[in-house]
Design an enzyme around this catalytic site. Structure first.
Site, PDB file in Angstrom:
ATOM      1  N   ASP A  67      -4.991  35.653 -12.140  1.00 53.84           N
ATOM      2  CA  ASP A  67      -4.594  36.747 -11.929  1.00 53.84           C
ATOM      3  C   ASP A  67      -4.167  37.142  -9.938  1.00 53.84           C
ATOM      4  O   ASP A  67      -4.601  36.599  -9.774  1.00 53.84           O
ATOM      5  CB  ASP A  67      -5.033  37.323 -12.598  1.00 53.84           C
ATOM      6  N   ASP A 138     -14.504  45.822 -20.242  1.00 53.30           N
ATOM      7  CA  ASP A 138     -13.948  45.854 -21.630  1.00 53.30           C
ATOM      8  C   ASP A 138     -14.073  44.399 -22.164  1.00 53.30           C
ATOM      9  O   ASP A 138     -13.084  44.360 -23.111  1.00 53.30           O
ATOM     10  CB  ASP A 138     -13.012  46.594 -21.360  1.00 53.30           C
ATOM     11  N   HIS A 140     -12.736  42.021 -20.985  1.00 55.11           N
ATOM     12  CA  HIS A 140     -11.303  41.237 -20.460  1.00 55.11           C
ATOM     13  C   HIS A 140     -11.863  39.295 -19.903  1.00 55.11           C
ATOM     14  O   HIS A 140     -12.720  39.605 -19.350  1.00 55.11           O
ATOM     15  CB  HIS A 140     -10.424  41.927 -19.783  1.00 55.11           C
ATOM     16  N   GLU A 145      -6.072  42.270 -21.042  1.00 50.46           N
ATOM     17  CA  GLU A 145      -7.000  43.547 -21.484  1.00 50.46           C
ATOM     18  C   GLU A 145      -7.295  43.843 -23.052  1.00 50.46           C
ATOM     19  O   GLU A 145      -6.175  43.012 -24.029  1.00 50.46           O
ATOM     20  CB  GLU A 145      -5.696  45.114 -20.580  1.00 50.46           C
TER      21      GLU A 145
HETATM   22  P1  PGA Z   1     -16.624  41.492 -11.992  1.00 49.02           P
HETATM   23  O1  PGA Z   1     -15.009  41.444 -12.742  1.00 49.02           O
HETATM   24  O2  PGA Z   1     -16.968  39.576 -11.709  1.00 49.02           O
HETATM   25  O3  PGA Z   1     -16.159  42.155 -10.555  1.00 49.02           O
HETATM   26  O4  PGA Z   1     -17.683  42.220 -12.854  1.00 49.02           O
HETATM   27  C1  PGA Z   1     -15.094  40.943 -13.978  1.00 49.02           C
HETATM   28  C2  PGA Z   1     -13.922  40.610 -14.259  1.00 49.02           C
HETATM   29  O5  PGA Z   1     -13.570  41.872 -14.405  1.00 49.02           O
HETATM   30  O6  PGA Z   1     -13.521  39.248 -15.023  1.00 49.02           O
END
Ligand code: PGA
Length: 264
Positions: A67, A138, A140, A145
């Protein structure tokens, strides 16, 4: 699903590093799907170490990132292209032209075509051999999302309020966090031949349990990984603390080590 529970972040990163190394040695021109965020930084450090100390060769490796923030150009310090260059690509012998991160500056009227092409490129090169994933607060994967279809493809998405809050730690102020992103879809991710999901820290414990042991639901897009035949989840103790079947996962991992055979 293989669930490997290790002591801490460092061990989680090393365990993932071993799996990536194994693949690169077996298939020097493999295609890796890569993720950004705090979670995989230790893995990338480990890959850099393996390159520098053990001669791990990335010269034929191809990568596709999950992404990118929509609206940020690749030289913006918070862009995921910049993250990948500084945390991995600049430190190993990968060819820059073999690294792909969605272009956050693609004009809005070209997005659909661009996303289609991103997917075609993955397919035409042979498909992703190993996809690395983190998990958002959340639930994802990528920027899929809650509410993203399990069949979703690469597309423009609006970021969830929680994601904006979670990611605001990298920006000066919360208003600076982009509201949109381009992301591979859940369906795109599920087409990878093999997947590694990484999570560490107590903040992830609840959502990890929902993703691994809860119902498959578009409300926790990581739960769709239950549909994939070859997923390895690597967790530190803290992130595993809400799992009901934790003792079984530990037992199964010890058992498979004895017969030297991966059990998914
Ligand atoms: P993080 O993010 O590794 O910074 O906890 C994980 C994500 O949002 O996929």
């Amino acid at each position: 699903m293989r669930v490997i529970i290790v002591k801490n972040y460092e061990e989680m990163s090393k365990e993932a590093g071993k799996l990536v190394k194994e693949l690169i040695i077996k298939k020097s021109n493999c295609i890796l799907g890569l993720a950004t965020g705090s979670t995989p930084i230790g893995l990338y450090k480990e890959l850099i170490r393996m390159h520098k100390e053990e001669g791990l060769d990335f010269s034929k490796v191809i990568t596709f990132n999950l992404d990118e923030y929509y609206g940020l150009s690749g030289d913006h310090p918070q862009s995921y292209r910049y993250f990948m260059d500084t945390n991995l690509f600049n430190e190993i012998n990968i060819k820059k032209e073999n690294t792909h991160v969605p272009d956050g500056k693609i004009p809005i009227d070209e997005i659909e075509e661009y996303c289609k092409k991103y997917e075609e490129m993955i397919k035409n090169l042979g498909g992703i051999d190993l996809q690395i994933l983190g998990i958002g607060g959340d639930g994802h994967i990528g920027f899929n999302e809650p509410g993203s279809s399990i069949y979703s493809r690469t597309r423009l998405v609006a970021l969830d309020e929680q994601t904006i809050k979670d990611n605001s730690r990298f920006f000066e102020k919360i208003e600076d966090v982009p509201k949109f992103a381009l992301t591979m879809g859940v369906g795109t991710i599920l087409e990878a031949r093999e997947i590694i999901l990484l999570a560490n820290g107590s903040k992830k414990a609840e959502v990890v349990a929902k993703a691994i042991e809860g119902p498959i639901t578009s409300q926790i897009t990581a739960s769709a990984l239950q549909l994939h035949p070859k997923v390895t989840v690597i967790l530190d103790e803290e992130a595993s603390s809400h799992l009901r079947r934790k003792e079984y996962y530990k037992f199964a991992y010890e058992a498979e080590k004895k017969i030297n055979f991966r059990i998914f």
